[in-house]
Motif scaffolding. Structure first.
Motif, PDB file in Angstrom:
ATOM      1  N   PHE A  45      49.230  37.078  35.163  1.00  0.00           N
ATOM      2  CA  PHE A  45      48.809  37.568  33.900  1.00  0.00           C
ATOM      3  C   PHE A  45      48.313  39.100  34.007  1.00  0.00           C
ATOM      4  CE2 PHE A  45      45.088  38.461  31.216  1.00  0.00           C
ATOM      5  CZ  PHE A  45      45.799  38.416  29.694  1.00  0.00           C
ATOM      6  N   ALA A  46      47.641  39.327  35.232  1.00  0.00           N
ATOM      7  CA  ALA A  46      47.271  40.665  35.367  1.00  0.00           C
ATOM      8  C   ALA A  46      48.353  41.794  35.331  1.00  0.00           C
ATOM      9  CB  ALA A  46      46.172  40.934  36.638  1.00  0.00           C
ATOM     10  N   SER A  47      49.341  41.184  36.059  1.00  0.00           N
ATOM     11  CA  SER A  47      50.728  42.279  36.054  1.00  0.00           C
ATOM     12  C   SER A  47      51.456  42.440  34.753  1.00  0.00           C
ATOM     13  CB  SER A  47      51.599  41.533  37.220  1.00  0.00           C
ATOM     14  OG  SER A  47      51.106  41.284  38.380  1.00  0.00           O
ATOM     15  N   ASP A  48      51.490  41.028  33.907  1.00  0.00           N
ATOM     16  CA  ASP A  48      51.876  41.475  32.771  1.00  0.00           C
ATOM     17  C   ASP A  48      50.961  42.499  31.916  1.00  0.00           C
ATOM     18  OD1 ASP A  48      54.155  39.818  33.538  1.00  0.00           O
ATOM     19  OD2 ASP A  48      53.453  38.360  32.393  1.00  0.00           O
ATOM     20  N   PHE A  49      49.771  42.149  32.072  1.00  0.00           N
ATOM     21  CA  PHE A  49      48.662  43.177  31.065  1.00  0.00           C
ATOM     22  C   PHE A  49      48.754  44.605  31.489  1.00  0.00           C
ATOM     23  CE2 PHE A  49      44.651  44.940  30.444  1.00  0.00           C
ATOM     24  CZ  PHE A  49      44.485  44.451  29.300  1.00  0.00           C
ATOM     25  N   TYR A  50      48.874  44.689  32.841  1.00  0.00           N
ATOM     26  CA  TYR A  50      48.969  46.120  33.378  1.00  0.00           C
ATOM     27  C   TYR A  50      50.178  46.719  32.943  1.00  0.00           C
ATOM     28  CZ  TYR A  50      49.328  50.159  36.565  1.00  0.00           C
ATOM     29  OH  TYR A  50      49.279  51.220  36.995  1.00  0.00           O
ATOM     30  N   ALA A  51      51.579  46.087  33.212  1.00  0.00           N
ATOM     31  CA  ALA A  51      53.106  46.461  32.448  1.00  0.00           C
ATOM     32  C   ALA A  51      52.725  46.746  31.108  1.00  0.00           C
ATOM     33  CB  ALA A  51      53.936  45.724  32.966  1.00  0.00           C
ATOM     34  N   GLN A  81      39.443  43.520  41.067  1.00  0.00           N
ATOM     35  CA  GLN A  81      38.257  43.273  41.245  1.00  0.00           C
ATOM     36  C   GLN A  81      37.794  42.045  40.226  1.00  0.00           C
ATOM     37  OE1 GLN A  81      36.173  46.834  40.458  1.00  0.00           O
ATOM     38  NE2 GLN A  81      36.449  47.688  42.697  1.00  0.00           N
ATOM     39  N   GLN A  82      38.338  42.083  39.226  1.00  0.00           N
ATOM     40  CA  GLN A  82      37.773  40.801  38.173  1.00  0.00           C
ATOM     41  C   GLN A  82      38.438  39.755  38.751  1.00  0.00           C
ATOM     42  OE1 GLN A  82      35.725  41.202  35.844  1.00  0.00           O
ATOM     43  NE2 GLN A  82      35.800  38.790  35.703  1.00  0.00           N
ATOM     44  N   ILE A  83      39.871  39.575  39.077  1.00  0.00           N
ATOM     45  CA  ILE A  83      40.364  38.356  39.810  1.00  0.00           C
ATOM     46  C   ILE A  83      39.866  37.910  41.056  1.00  0.00           C
ATOM     47  CG2 ILE A  83      42.391  37.630  41.023  1.00  0.00           C
ATOM     48  CD1 ILE A  83      44.189  39.426  39.108  1.00  0.00           C
ATOM     49  N   ARG A 135      38.051  34.241  41.330  1.00  0.00           N
ATOM     50  CA  ARG A 135      38.407  33.529  42.268  1.00  0.00           C
ATOM     51  C   ARG A 135      37.251  32.803  43.214  1.00  0.00           C
ATOM     52  NH1 ARG A 135      38.949  33.271  47.579  1.00  0.00           N
ATOM     53  NH2 ARG A 135      38.198  35.411  47.727  1.00  0.00           N
ATOM     54  N   ARG A 136      36.311  33.587  43.261  1.00  0.00           N
ATOM     55  CA  ARG A 136      34.850  33.428  44.084  1.00  0.00           C
ATOM     56  C   ARG A 136      34.261  32.380  43.087  1.00  0.00           C
ATOM     57  NH1 ARG A 136      34.499  39.106  45.624  1.00  0.00           N
ATOM     58  NH2 ARG A 136      32.927  39.313  43.697  1.00  0.00           N
ATOM     59  N   SER A 137      34.203  32.444  42.042  1.00  0.00           N
ATOM     60  CA  SER A 137      33.456  31.517  41.116  1.00  0.00           C
ATOM     61  C   SER A 137      34.217  30.192  41.160  1.00  0.00           C
ATOM     62  CB  SER A 137      33.500  32.057  39.487  1.00  0.00           C
ATOM     63  OG  SER A 137      32.859  31.046  38.668  1.00  0.00           O
TER      64      SER A 137
END
Length: 245
Positions: free
Chosen positions: A204-210, A109-111, A115-117
């Motif tokens: 980055f989100a994938s790395d953060f989640y891992a 949701q944050q991504i 992206r919309r911004s």
């Protein structure tokens, strides 16, 4: 209709409208380049500082003092890990929600918000690119009709009587194309930049989640240094982290 006083302002009005669209197009290019350049610089600085931290606690401190799309993604993720994303009155329900799924949903949701911004204004460029030729064509058709009516009323014949008014009317079509082509090229260029930025945020989100998964979705359970030593299961995450850093 063509004999009214308004008809003499149609073609000049179309020309000025196209000039305004051209100015807006180039202004949007400058604004978006500044926005994308600033976001890229902030993300690069944040990635270096975040992955240089020794623990998730320090990583959270880095994200709290940073700005930019990736910093906002990290802030949203840390809010889930620490439970700040749930209202105090719903603490009992919080224990019934899987934190991993909540974190994954929050990061996506944050991504999407970031992206919309970043894509703001791109729809305007797409509209200019698709409508400018038709606006110019409208001015040309109107100008030719007005020229032919005036020639008929004056009774003048010959190429000299037709070439001037018709040639003046054709300027609108040329200007419409001159506005549309840069708008389309600028739109495609900015969309490409947006896709690159979105891919970086997803990485980055994938790395953060891992990393959070490695620590059991608790801040005190994982360190940024230990993720680099994680065997096979998280080896690809470490490689991606070094690449982004």
């Amino acid at each position: 209709m063509l004999s009214t006083s308004i008809s003499s302002f149609v073609v000049p009005g179309v020309l000025w409208c196209l000039i305004l669209l051209s100015v807006v197009t180039w202004a949007l290019l400058v604004i978006k380049l500044i926005q994308y350049g600033r976001a890229r610089a902030l993300d690069g600085r944040f990635r270096r500082n975040f992955w240089a931290a020794d623990s998730l606690e320090q990583g959270e401190s880095v994200s709290d003092t940073a700005s930019g799309p990736m910093a906002e993604i990290a802030k949203a993720g840390f809010a889930v890990i620490t439970g700040r994303d749930i209202a105090p009155g719903n603490r009992d329900l919080a224990h019934q929600i899987d934190k991993g799924e909540r974190l994954e949903r929050t990061l996506k949701q944050q991504i999407e918000r970031e992206r919309r911004s970043l894509e703001g204004g791109l729809a305007i460029l797409a509209s200019f690119g698709s409508t400018a030729p038709f606006i110019g064509l409208f001015g040309t058709v109107w100008g030719i009709m007005e020229a032919l009516v005036n020639i008929g009323e004056s009774g003048a014949t010959g190429l000299e009587a037709v070439a001037g008014p018709v040639g003046h009317a054709l300027i609108a079509t040329g200007l419409g194309i001159a506005v549309a082509v840069p708008a389309v090229l600028i739109y495609n260029f900015l969309v490409r930049r947006l896709k690159v930025g979105t891919h970086s945020m997803n990485d980055f989100a994938s790395d953060f989640y891992a990393l959070c998964q490695q620590g059991g979705f608790r801040i005190e359970g994982a360190t940024l240094g230990s993720r680099r030593e994680t065997p096979k299961a998280n080896a690809t995450v470490g490689q991606k982290t070094h690449a982004t850093a």
